[in-house]
Design a protein around this motif. Sequence first.
Motif, PDB file in Angstrom:
ATOM      1  N   VAL A 204      -1.695  -9.695  -0.597  1.00  0.00           N
ATOM      2  CA  VAL A 204      -2.844  -9.685  -1.505  1.00  0.00           C
ATOM      3  C   VAL A 204      -3.558  -8.339  -1.428  1.00  0.00           C
ATOM      4  O   VAL A 204      -3.893  -7.732  -2.453  1.00  0.00           O
ATOM      5  CB  VAL A 204      -3.824 -10.828  -1.163  1.00  0.00           C
ATOM      6  N   VAL A 205      -3.749  -7.850  -0.225  1.00  0.00           N
ATOM      7  CA  VAL A 205      -4.465  -6.590  -0.011  1.00  0.00           C
ATOM      8  C   VAL A 205      -3.579  -5.385  -0.334  1.00  0.00           C
ATOM      9  O   VAL A 205      -4.042  -4.391  -0.877  1.00  0.00           O
ATOM     10  CB  VAL A 205      -4.965  -6.505   1.452  1.00  0.00           C
ATOM     11  N   ALA A 206      -2.296  -5.480   0.003  1.00  0.00           N
ATOM     12  CA  ALA A 206      -1.391  -4.342  -0.156  1.00  0.00           C
ATOM     13  C   ALA A 206      -0.144  -4.776  -0.933  1.00  0.00           C
ATOM     14  O   ALA A 206       0.919  -5.002  -0.347  1.00  0.00           O
ATOM     15  CB  ALA A 206      -1.003  -3.801   1.220  1.00  0.00           C
ATOM     16  N   PRO A 207      -0.240  -4.892  -2.273  1.00  0.00           N
ATOM     17  CA  PRO A 207       0.927  -5.326  -3.058  1.00  0.00           C
ATOM     18  C   PRO A 207       2.064  -4.304  -3.114  1.00  0.00           C
ATOM     19  O   PRO A 207       3.198  -4.661  -3.431  1.00  0.00           O
ATOM     20  CB  PRO A 207       0.338  -5.576  -4.453  1.00  0.00           C
ATOM     21  N   ASN A 208       1.771  -3.025  -2.806  1.00  0.00           N
ATOM     22  CA  ASN A 208       2.799  -1.978  -2.713  1.00  0.00           C
ATOM     23  C   ASN A 208       3.719  -1.925  -3.940  1.00  0.00           C
ATOM     24  O   ASN A 208       4.931  -2.159  -3.840  1.00  0.00           O
ATOM     25  CB  ASN A 208       3.638  -2.169  -1.445  1.00  0.00           C
ATOM     26  N   PRO A 209       3.195  -1.588  -5.113  1.00  0.00           N
ATOM     27  CA  PRO A 209       4.007  -1.626  -6.336  1.00  0.00           C
ATOM     28  C   PRO A 209       5.216  -0.711  -6.317  1.00  0.00           C
ATOM     29  O   PRO A 209       6.265  -1.054  -6.880  1.00  0.00           O
ATOM     30  CB  PRO A 209       3.013  -1.223  -7.433  1.00  0.00           C
ATOM     31  N   SER A 210       5.118   0.455  -5.676  1.00  0.00           N
ATOM     32  CA  SER A 210       6.275   1.362  -5.669  1.00  0.00           C
ATOM     33  C   SER A 210       7.429   0.754  -4.885  1.00  0.00           C
ATOM     34  O   SER A 210       8.604   0.937  -5.234  1.00  0.00           O
ATOM     35  CB  SER A 210       5.896   2.729  -5.083  1.00  0.00           C
ATOM     36  N   THR A 211       7.107   0.018  -3.815  1.00  0.00           N
ATOM     37  CA  THR A 211       8.161  -0.615  -3.023  1.00  0.00           C
ATOM     38  C   THR A 211       8.753  -1.809  -3.761  1.00  0.00           C
ATOM     39  O   THR A 211       9.924  -2.136  -3.583  1.00  0.00           O
ATOM     40  CB  THR A 211       7.625  -1.048  -1.645  1.00  0.00           C
ATOM     41  N   ILE A 212       7.967  -2.473  -4.602  1.00  0.00           N
ATOM     42  CA  ILE A 212       8.512  -3.542  -5.441  1.00  0.00           C
ATOM     43  C   ILE A 212       9.602  -2.967  -6.346  1.00  0.00           C
ATOM     44  O   ILE A 212      10.702  -3.511  -6.442  1.00  0.00           O
ATOM     45  CB  ILE A 212       7.411  -4.204  -6.290  1.00  0.00           C
ATOM     46  N   SER A 213       9.306  -1.855  -6.992  1.00  0.00           N
ATOM     47  CA  SER A 213      10.289  -1.226  -7.883  1.00  0.00           C
ATOM     48  C   SER A 213      11.528  -0.791  -7.113  1.00  0.00           C
ATOM     49  O   SER A 213      12.661  -0.978  -7.576  1.00  0.00           O
ATOM     50  CB  SER A 213       9.652  -0.019  -8.586  1.00  0.00           C
ATOM     51  N   SER A 214      11.338  -0.229  -5.914  1.00  0.00           N
ATOM     52  CA  SER A 214      12.482   0.194  -5.092  1.00  0.00           C
ATOM     53  C   SER A 214      13.314  -1.003  -4.649  1.00  0.00           C
ATOM     54  O   SER A 214      14.542  -0.914  -4.536  1.00  0.00           O
ATOM     55  CB  SER A 214      11.987   0.963  -3.863  1.00  0.00           C
ATOM     56  N   SER A 215      12.648  -2.133  -4.406  1.00  0.00           N
ATOM     57  CA  SER A 215      13.363  -3.335  -3.980  1.00  0.00           C
ATOM     58  C   SER A 215      14.193  -3.915  -5.120  1.00  0.00           C
ATOM     59  O   SER A 215      15.314  -4.398  -4.906  1.00  0.00           O
ATOM     60  CB  SER A 215      12.369  -4.378  -3.452  1.00  0.00           C
TER      61      SER A 215
END
Length: 229
Positions: A204-215
């Motif tokens: 919730v605090v750290a959704p990390n969008p760039s890592t979502i795309s990399s995943s």
Amino acid sequence: MEQPLKKIPQQFISTSNHPVQGSHDEPVCAFCIILSETAEAKPAVYNTPIARFDNFILLPTLGPLAIGHVLAVTTTHTEGLLQCRTEIRNEYDVIAKTLREYCRSKGHGLLELEHGGRSRSGRSSCILHTHVHLFPGLNHLVNLFGSRLPPLDESPTKLTPGDVAYLWSRNERSEYTWDATEAIGQESRRALGAALDRDDWDWVVAPNPSTISSSIEYWRSYSTTGLRQ
């Protein structure tokens, strides 16, 4: 440039185990909303289907803790992989074999991790819908809860649903099941954060969008060559 996430609907970030209400006062959970054809957030990157199977869908996760961290989610509402019908568990095992093989082709082992089931007191994971975390490269953490939680004496597959909350992990060599009756919110992520010395474990605090795309990119070849319909 990193793309900002769309606003996350409140029902997706609720830490309550009580389901939100859908139309006609039918209870639905966050994953059921994501899977629904009418889900408002369906176009969002964190809801992008990676692969589809008869009873599972591979989805990204908010706040991935490794490149390739995604979720295997049942396409119908169930409360834990180890308490699903035998044919669903068997299908998952076939899928998991292909996931491990895919990761191995990239030079990684795979950690499978699930907080499932529900205790008699109502304790469960934050979202009570079967979702197995898949972590490429973290297979060495298979005994993650060895010093945090007691082992479960009997397999959840032999217990009545609603009698036990559990944490389960597996890699290519080992499998563990722990009693999660006393587990707290985001227990898996807290433990992984401690093991990896990371403070961004809270999705919730750290959704990390760039890592979502990399995943999503990590699994791109699997989505076209792996086991799917």
